[in-house]
Design a protein around this motif. Structure first.
Motif, PDB file in Angstrom:
ATOM      1  N   GLU A  46      13.712   2.023  -8.734  1.00 45.54           N
ATOM      2  CA  GLU A  46      12.109   2.255  -8.273  1.00 45.54           C
ATOM      3  C   GLU A  46      12.255   2.555  -6.644  1.00 45.54           C
ATOM      4  N   TYR A  47      12.028   3.935  -6.359  1.00 49.23           N
ATOM      5  CA  TYR A  47      12.083   4.218  -4.964  1.00 49.23           C
ATOM      6  C   TYR A  47      10.917   4.697  -4.321  1.00 49.23           C
ATOM      7  N   GLU A  48       9.668   4.362  -5.047  1.00 46.88           N
ATOM      8  CA  GLU A  48       8.190   4.859  -4.302  1.00 46.88           C
ATOM      9  C   GLU A  48       8.045   4.078  -2.917  1.00 46.88           C
ATOM     10  N   MET A  49       8.393   2.603  -3.023  1.00 45.48           N
ATOM     11  CA  MET A  49       7.898   1.997  -1.802  1.00 45.48           C
ATOM     12  C   MET A  49       9.068   2.467  -0.449  1.00 45.48           C
ATOM     13  N   GLY A  50      10.218   2.599  -0.942  1.00 46.68           N
ATOM     14  CA  GLY A  50      11.116   3.074  -0.072  1.00 46.68           C
ATOM     15  C   GLY A  50      10.840   4.374   0.496  1.00 46.68           C
ATOM     16  N   ALA A  51      10.322   5.413  -0.296  1.00 53.13           N
ATOM     17  CA  ALA A  51      10.109   6.751   0.206  1.00 53.13           C
ATOM     18  C   ALA A  51       8.843   6.466   1.075  1.00 53.13           C
ATOM     19  N   ARG A  52       7.784   5.812   0.655  1.00 57.00           N
ATOM     20  CA  ARG A  52       6.696   5.689   1.633  1.00 57.00           C
ATOM     21  C   ARG A  52       7.007   4.994   3.013  1.00 57.00           C
ATOM     22  N   TYR A  53       7.727   3.952   2.934  1.00 62.49           N
ATOM     23  CA  TYR A  53       8.071   3.068   4.239  1.00 62.49           C
ATOM     24  C   TYR A  53       8.919   4.059   5.167  1.00 62.49           C
ATOM     25  N   ALA A  54       9.839   5.034   4.429  1.00 57.85           N
ATOM     26  CA  ALA A  54      10.587   5.943   5.294  1.00 57.85           C
ATOM     27  C   ALA A  54       9.782   6.993   5.897  1.00 57.85           C
ATOM     28  N   LYS A  55       8.859   7.562   5.198  1.00 55.00           N
ATOM     29  CA  LYS A  55       7.883   8.547   5.651  1.00 55.00           C
ATOM     30  C   LYS A  55       6.926   8.161   6.795  1.00 55.00           C
ATOM     31  N   ALA A  56       6.298   7.054   6.339  1.00 52.89           N
ATOM     32  CA  ALA A  56       5.467   6.316   7.329  1.00 52.89           C
ATOM     33  C   ALA A  56       6.107   6.258   8.783  1.00 52.89           C
ATOM     34  N   THR A  89       3.630  17.017   6.198  1.00 49.34           N
ATOM     35  CA  THR A  89       3.797  17.504   4.890  1.00 49.34           C
ATOM     36  C   THR A  89       4.318  16.373   3.941  1.00 49.34           C
ATOM     37  N   TYR A  90       3.773  16.194   2.673  1.00 47.11           N
ATOM     38  CA  TYR A  90       4.216  15.086   1.624  1.00 47.11           C
ATOM     39  C   TYR A  90       3.707  13.945   2.259  1.00 47.11           C
ATOM     40  N   GLY A  91       2.502  13.889   2.754  1.00 45.59           N
ATOM     41  CA  GLY A  91       1.769  12.863   3.203  1.00 45.59           C
ATOM     42  C   GLY A  91       1.833  12.363   4.533  1.00 45.59           C
ATOM     43  N   THR A  92       0.890  11.827   5.150  1.00 43.33           N
ATOM     44  CA  THR A  92       0.923  11.835   6.506  1.00 43.33           C
ATOM     45  C   THR A  92       1.485  10.081   6.675  1.00 43.33           C
ATOM     46  N   ALA A  93       1.640   9.606   7.856  1.00 43.71           N
ATOM     47  CA  ALA A  93       2.241   8.084   7.940  1.00 43.71           C
ATOM     48  C   ALA A  93       1.173   7.355   7.663  1.00 43.71           C
ATOM     49  N   HIS A  94      -0.166   7.701   7.774  1.00 43.36           N
ATOM     50  CA  HIS A  94      -1.335   6.844   7.653  1.00 43.36           C
ATOM     51  C   HIS A  94      -1.583   6.911   6.004  1.00 43.36           C
ATOM     52  N   GLU A  95      -1.474   7.997   5.430  1.00 46.18           N
ATOM     53  CA  GLU A  95      -1.508   8.128   3.859  1.00 46.18           C
ATOM     54  C   GLU A  95      -0.595   7.132   3.139  1.00 46.18           C
ATOM     55  N   HIS A  96       0.632   7.187   3.613  1.00 41.36           N
ATOM     56  CA  HIS A  96       1.683   6.444   2.953  1.00 41.36           C
ATOM     57  C   HIS A  96       1.601   4.805   3.266  1.00 41.36           C
ATOM     58  N   ARG A  97       0.875   4.679   4.559  1.00 44.27           N
ATOM     59  CA  ARG A  97       0.830   3.077   4.638  1.00 44.27           C
ATOM     60  C   ARG A  97      -0.344   2.770   3.547  1.00 44.27           C
ATOM     61  N   ARG A  98      -1.293   3.481   3.692  1.00 43.19           N
ATOM     62  CA  ARG A  98      -2.541   3.062   2.955  1.00 43.19           C
ATOM     63  C   ARG A  98      -2.051   2.738   1.507  1.00 43.19           C
ATOM     64  N   ALA A  99      -1.308   3.826   0.932  1.00 38.47           N
ATOM     65  CA  ALA A  99      -0.570   3.604  -0.181  1.00 38.47           C
ATOM     66  C   ALA A  99       0.080   2.474  -0.648  1.00 38.47           C
ATOM     67  N   VAL A 100       1.006   2.084   0.438  1.00 41.84           N
ATOM     68  CA  VAL A 100       1.721   0.700   0.492  1.00 41.84           C
ATOM     69  C   VAL A 100       0.788  -0.392   0.375  1.00 41.84           C
ATOM     70  N   ALA A 101      -0.303  -0.415   1.134  1.00 46.65           N
ATOM     71  CA  ALA A 101      -1.160  -1.693   1.355  1.00 46.65           C
ATOM     72  C   ALA A 101      -1.978  -1.803  -0.079  1.00 46.65           C
ATOM     73  N   SER A 102      -2.245  -0.408  -0.616  1.00 44.69           N
ATOM     74  CA  SER A 102      -3.111  -0.484  -1.868  1.00 44.69           C
ATOM     75  C   SER A 102      -2.147  -1.293  -3.401  1.00 44.69           C
ATOM     76  N   ALA A 103      -0.897  -0.795  -2.886  1.00 46.35           N
ATOM     77  CA  ALA A 103       0.014  -1.348  -3.841  1.00 46.35           C
ATOM     78  C   ALA A 103       0.278  -2.846  -3.835  1.00 46.35           C
ATOM     79  N   ILE A 104       0.145  -3.466  -2.646  1.00 48.47           N
ATOM     80  CA  ILE A 104       0.174  -4.699  -2.431  1.00 48.47           C
ATOM     81  C   ILE A 104      -1.035  -5.643  -2.450  1.00 48.47           C
ATOM     82  N   LEU A 105      -1.976  -4.940  -2.537  1.00 46.30           N
ATOM     83  CA  LEU A 105      -3.351  -5.791  -2.503  1.00 46.30           C
ATOM     84  C   LEU A 105      -3.992  -5.693  -3.698  1.00 46.30           C
ATOM     85  N   ASP A 106      -3.603  -4.579  -4.473  1.00 49.44           N
ATOM     86  CA  ASP A 106      -4.628  -4.529  -5.831  1.00 49.44           C
ATOM     87  C   ASP A 106      -3.839  -5.367  -6.787  1.00 49.44           C
TER      88      ASP A 106
END
Length: 352
Positions: free
Chosen positions: A284-294, A335-352
């Motif tokens: 599973e690499y989603e969170m890794g990708a989001r951490y890196a891009k953010a 491109t492919y999501g801003t830092a803010h968008e990726h941080r928000r996605a990580v927060a949503s995955a943790i809190l939801d």
């Protein structure tokens, strides 16, 4: 996580480093951005001739079988050399995502027979309209903005309402119209309209997310290379520029900036490498990708800006090489999501 690169991976990175330094040095890339095309038109054919498009694909498609991690050093060298191209978009973002969704098209990318560019950003106020028939064909009316490299594309990849589906439209199909948009990041950008354009639907679980996440990793590694080049330029300048009888690198205001660059780069390198490694090992690499891009989205702004400041007034001259990491990095960060968008996605995955 094993960060040790194989002999093949090291060789790919070395080949890229030698090619860019020998045939596409920084002054040539700078001059290419000033042409009517806005880029060096010989760079992409050289990449194609070297067979790099096949590198991340499975062995049955002509690749090395090592996945995205096989291209990490290559992408990093592209960033260091300011060598923007369709590679992160077509080979990585679209190509690897299509291995399951459309193996024939992925095979064509690996064989240098297709360039598939994701067209992800929807225009405000435009409602997508699509009609389908039973065999997977689709007729699409839509509009997409800031689509890169349309002039080199053979196909465009357009999201559909179902996140598991995307439409593949030939770039030269009837009903496809592209108008160039302003760009300062080295990549030509287009406003693309689809007016009853015919294509086909491809699908796989989470296809749209895979395209975005793979593109995020590729651009993060590209930004890592840009940051490394910025550090090298700033460090070298701080050793040779003398003020008040001393190299400016001896002053804390300068040395601390360079030290902070090193910290950001090494942190970002670990995040980028891990994200690519997770994908390549089937984890599973989603969170890794989001951490890196953010992280890299924010760090690239800091590092490239500080590198310009280390150079002082000369850093603002258009001829200077230190300008280009800032320009290219700013575009890549969006491109492919801003830092803010990726941080928000990580927060949503943790809190939801």
């Amino acid at each position: 996580m094993n960060h040790e690169f194989s002999e093949l991976q090291e060789l790919l990175g070395q080949t890229a480093r030698e090619l860019f330094s020998r045939d596409f040095p920084l002054d040539r890339m700078r001059d290419g951005y000033r042409t009517d095309e806005g880029y060096d038109t010989e760079l992409w054919p050289s990449i194609v001739d070297l067979g790099w498009n096949s590198a991340p694909f499975p062995e049955e498609m002509g690749g090395t079988g090592g996945g995205l991690f096989d291209t990490v050093l290559l992408l990093e060298e592209m960033g260091k050399g300011y060598c923007v191209s369709p590679y992160p978009h077509s080979t990585i973002a679209a190509g690897l995502a299509l291995v399951e969704a459309a193996p024939d098209l992925a095979q064509a990318i690996a064989a240098d027979e297709a360039v598939v560019i994701p067209a992800l950003t929807a225009a405000d106020g435009v409602t997508q309209m699509a009609s389908r028939d039973g065999d997977g064909a689709i007729t699409l009316t839509d509009r997409r903005l800031v689509v890169p490299w349309v002039e080199l594309a053979t196909h465009l990849l357009v999201p559909l309402p179902n996140g598991d589906e995307m439409a593949v439209i030939e770039a030269g199909a009837d009903g496809v119209r592209a108008e160039e948009m302003p760009s300062s990041g080295g990549e030509p950008l287009y406003d693309v309209s689809f007016e009853g354009a015919s294509g086909r639907v491809v699908s796989a679980a989470g296809l749209q997310d895979h395209v975005t996440l793979l593109g995020a990793i590729a651009n993060s590694v590209l930004m890592l290379g840009l940051c490394q080049r910025s550090l090298e330029l700033a460090s070298e300048y701080s050793k040779t520029r003398v003020a008040f009888g001393k190299p400016i690198g001896t002053f804390q205001a300068i040395s601390h900036k360079c030290a902070n660059m090193v910290v950001d780069i090494e942190t970002g390198r670990n995040l980028c490498y891990k994200a690519a490694w997770l994908h390549s090992t089937g984890q599973e690499y989603e969170m890794g990708a989001r951490y890196a891009k953010a992280f890299m989205g924010d760090a690239t702004a800091r590092i490239t800006r500080d590198a310009i400041q280390v150079h002082g007034g000369v850093g603002f001259i258009d001829d200077h090489f230190v300008q280009f990491p800032y320009r290219i990095g700013t575009a890549a960060a969006c491109t492919y999501g801003t830092a803010h968008e990726h941080r928000r996605a990580v927060a949503s995955a943790i809190l939801d």
